[in-house]
Design an enzyme around this catalytic site. Structure first.
Site, PDB file in Angstrom:
ATOM      1  N   THR A 177       4.489   1.364   1.357  1.00  0.00           N
ATOM      2  CA  THR A 177       4.020   2.609   1.956  1.00  0.00           C
ATOM      3  C   THR A 177       5.020   3.146   2.974  1.00  0.00           C
ATOM      4  OG1 THR A 177       2.790   1.316   3.593  1.00  0.00           O
ATOM      5  CG2 THR A 177       1.595   2.023   1.631  1.00  0.00           C
ATOM      6  N   VAL A 213      15.546  -3.670  -3.142  1.00  0.00           N
ATOM      7  CA  VAL A 213      15.153  -5.000  -2.664  1.00  0.00           C
ATOM      8  C   VAL A 213      13.785  -4.977  -1.996  1.00  0.00           C
ATOM      9  CG1 VAL A 213      17.472  -5.947  -2.435  1.00  0.00           C
ATOM     10  CG2 VAL A 213      16.504  -4.636  -0.547  1.00  0.00           C
ATOM     11  N   GLY A 214      13.159  -3.804  -1.934  1.00  0.00           N
ATOM     12  CA  GLY A 214      11.817  -3.726  -1.361  1.00  0.00           C
ATOM     13  C   GLY A 214      11.297  -2.305  -1.375  1.00  0.00           C
ATOM     14  N   ASP A 259       2.814  -6.193  15.666  1.00  0.00           N
ATOM     15  CA  ASP A 259       2.413  -6.457  14.276  1.00  0.00           C
ATOM     16  C   ASP A 259       3.082  -7.727  13.769  1.00  0.00           C
ATOM     17  OD1 ASP A 259       0.946  -5.981  11.982  1.00  0.00           O
ATOM     18  OD2 ASP A 259       2.433  -4.640  11.093  1.00  0.00           O
TER      19      ASP A 259
END
Length: 497
Positions: free
Chosen positions: A172, A168-169, A290
Site C-alpha cells: 500500500t 523487491v517489494g 510502528d
C-alpha cells in the site's frame, strides 16, 4: 583421484517447507564439464560454496577457491510476494556475475540464467573454472513485469541513480525497485554495479514525505540508510536507500502458518541491536511508533546477522521539545496501551482520529513496549496478548498486561530474559524501561562483553568501539555455547568421483 567437488544437498523437509518444490537451483559446471548436478535453493536457507567441507553445501577442492567463496539464498516475505534470490561474494580471489566482478561482502539480486564464475581461468585452463548457472522455476518467472516503469509512470533515471525494472517489494506504501549508482563505477576495475533499493511512494500534491525528511538526517548501522530523495512532476517520491536482502524478522520466524521461537542467545543479539537503534533514535527525539517483526530487516537470513529498522512512515520527530504524542497510530498487536486503541471501534466515532482517547498522550516508551512484544515472540513463538486473534481481544489483553510465564515455551528461557520482557511490558509507563535502562538491564549487562564482541567484530565487521583493543582473533571460541555461527548442514551428502 581426489573429487573436484562434493555436495551437501537440501533435505526433503527443507524443500517441503519451501512449498514442496525448490523455487530455484544452481547447475554446477566444474573443470569445464557439466556435472548434471543441481543445488536447490530454498527459503531462508543459505547455500555456501567453498573449500570448507564443514560449512559449505557445495564443496570445491580447487585451491584458488576460498574457504567460503560465495553464498546464495532465497527470501519469501509471504505467499503473495515474489521470491528474491541473492548472491554474496565472500572470497579473496573474486566472484564474477555474468563476467563482471562482484564487490566483496556486497549482495546482488539474481535473475534467471545468470552465470556465476568462481575463478576466471583461460579457455585452455578450464580445470580451474567453476561455473554455476542460476535457474528459476518456470512458474515464478512470469511474476516479473519488465514494463513496470512505463506502466506506473516512474522515471528511469534520477540524477546519478539508474532505476531498473526489478521489484523487491510492493504494498500500500508503493513499490521498491533495484537501482544503481552510476558514480560508483570504477574505470580501472570492471565491477558489477552495486545493488541499492529505491522506494517509490505516491504523495499528495505539494506534500513532502516526513519519512524521507527523518531518514535523511539519520546515520546508524541498525537503521535503514537513505542517500537521496526526489519528487517528480507526478508527485512520486523516490527514496534511494540501502538494499537489505535478508528478508524481515517475521518471515525469518515463520514456518508455515506459525511463528517459531529462536534461541535465547540469538534473540539477545537482535534485542541488543534494536536497543542500540532505539537509543540513537530517542536521543535524536525521534519515535518510530510502528516497531514490529515486519519492520525489522535482516542483512542475511542467518543467526548473528546485522538487523536494520525500516519503515518510518508514521515515525514522529518531537523537535527537541519533548512534546507528547496524541495520534492513534501503529499496529494494535505491538501497540502500547497508552497510545489509545479501543476494543470497541464505535468509541472512535465521537473522537478525532488525530487525537488519542487517552488525553495524557504518550512518549518514546511506546517503542519499548513494542520491543517487549517482539522479544516475547522471539523467545516463545507466541504473541503475548494475541488472545483469539481479533483486534478487540488484543487491545483488551494489552490493557490488562498480564503475562503467563508458566507456559511450557518459557521453560528453557532464563529468569533474566523473563524479567526483561516483564519490565518492557509494563502497563504503567513510569515503571517501563526506556532504551538506556534497557541496555543496562541484567539480561544485557551480564553478556555485554560478548555482545560487544559480536556487534563490532561480526555485525559491523570493523574495528571500531572502545573495548575492541582486548579482543583476540579467536573471538568465536569465546561466544556463549548457544550461539550458532552458521546454519547446520543437512546430513545427506553426495560425492562425485
Amino acid at each position: 583421484m581426489r573429487p573436484l567437488y562434493s555436495c551437501n544437498l537440501a533435505t526433503k523437509d527443507d524443500i517441503e517447507m519451501a512449498g514442496g518444490v525448490a523455487p530455484a537451483h544452481l547447475e554446477v559446471n566444474v573443470g569445464g564439464y557439466n556435472t548434471e548436478q543441481t543445488i536447490p535453493i530454498v527459503k531462508h536457507q543459505l547455500v555456501k560454496v567453498g573449500r570448507n567441507d564443514k560449512e559449505c553445501q557445495l564443496v570445491l577442492t580447487n585451491p584458488s577457491i576460498s574457504s567460503v567463496h560465495c553464498v546464495f539464498w532465497c527470501v519469501f516475505f509471504d505467499e503473495d510476494s515474489i521470491p528474491m534470490f541473492y548472491v554474496k561474494d565472500c572470497s579473496l580471489n573474486g566472484t564474477y556475475l555474468n563476467g563482471l566482478l562482484l564487490k566483496r561482502d556486497k549482495t546482488y539480486l539474481l535473475k534467471h540464467c545468470d552465470v556465476i564464475e568462481l575463478s576466471q581461468g583461460s579457455e585452455e585452463n578450464d580445470i580451474k573454472k567453476t561455473r554455476l548457472v542460476f535457474m528459476i522455476n518456470d512458474d515464478l518467472q512470469s511474476s516479473l513485469d519488465p514494463k513496470l516503469l512505463d506502466q506506473m509512470g516512474f522515471l528511469r533515471e534520477v540524477d546519478q541513480w539508474e532505476i531498473t525494472n526489478r521489484i523487491v517489494g510492493n504494498g500500500t506504501f508503493g513499490h521498491v525497485l533495484i537501482t544503481h549508482n552510476s558514480k560508483e563505477r570504477d574505470e580501472d576495475v570492471c565491477y558489477h554495479p552495486e545493488n541499492y533499493a529505491v522506494k517509490i511512494i505516491k504523495l499528495k500534491p505539494n506534500k513532502f514525505d516526513k519519512e524521507a525528511r527523518i531518514l535523511l538526517r539519520l546515520d546508524h548501522p541498525n537503521i535503514i540508510k537513505v542517500y537521496h530523495t526526489f519528487c517528480d512532476r507526478n508527485n512520486h517520491l523516490y527514496i534511494f536507500q540501502d538494499l537489505i536482502p535478508g528478508g524481515d524478522l517475521f518471515s525469518y520466524l515463520a514456518k508455515g502458518d506459525c511463528l517459531t521461537s529462536m534461541s535465547e542467545t540469538e534473540s539477545l543479539l537482535i534485542v541488543f541491536q534494536i536497543l542500540q537503534a532505539l537509543n540513537y533514535l530517542h536521543d535524536q527525539d525521534i519515535v518510530h511508533r510502528d516497531l514490529k517483526l515486519d519492520n525489522i530487516l535482516l542483512c542475511t537470513p542467518e543467526p548473528c546477522t546485522r538487523i536494520v529498522l525500516a519503515d518510518f512512515g508514521i515515525a514522529k520527530d518531537l523537535n527537541s521539545n519533548k512534546e507528547r504524542m496524541h495520534t492513534v497510530v501503529g499496529t494494535p498487536e505491538y501497540c502500547a496501551p497508552e497510545v489509545g486503541f479501543r476494543a470497541n471501534r464505535k468509541a472512535y466515532q465521537s473522537f478525532s482520529r488525530a487525537a488519542t482517547l487517552e488525553q495524557r498522550g504518550y512518549d518514546s516508551k511506546c517503542d519499548l513496549w513494542s520491543l517487549g512484544v517482539i522479544t516475547h515472540i522471539m523467545l516463545t513463538g507466541i504473541s503475548p496478548f494475541y488472545g483469539d486473534g481479533s483486534e478487540r481481544s488484543i487491545i483488551q489483553n494489552a490493557k490488562i498486561g498480564k503475562l503467563n510465564f508458566k507456559l511450557k515455551q518459557w521453560d528453557i528461557v532464563s529468569d533474566n530474559a523473563k524479567s526483561f520482557v516483564k519490565d518492557l511490558l509494563q502497563t504503567d509507563v513510569v515503571k517501563r524501561l526506556n532504551s538506556k535502562q534497557g541496555l543496562k538491564h541484567i539480561w544485557i549487562a551480564k553478556h555485554l562483553s560478548q555482545l560487544e564482541r559480536l556487534y563490532y567484530k561480526k555485525i559491523l565487521c570493523n574495528n571500531e568501539g572502545p573495548k575492541l583493543e582486548s579482543i583476540n582473533s579467536d573471538w568465536k571460541r569465546k561466544l556463549p555455547k548457544s550461539v550458532i555461527i552458521s546454519q547446520a548442514i543437512p546430513k545427506k551428502k553426495k560425492v562425485l568421483e
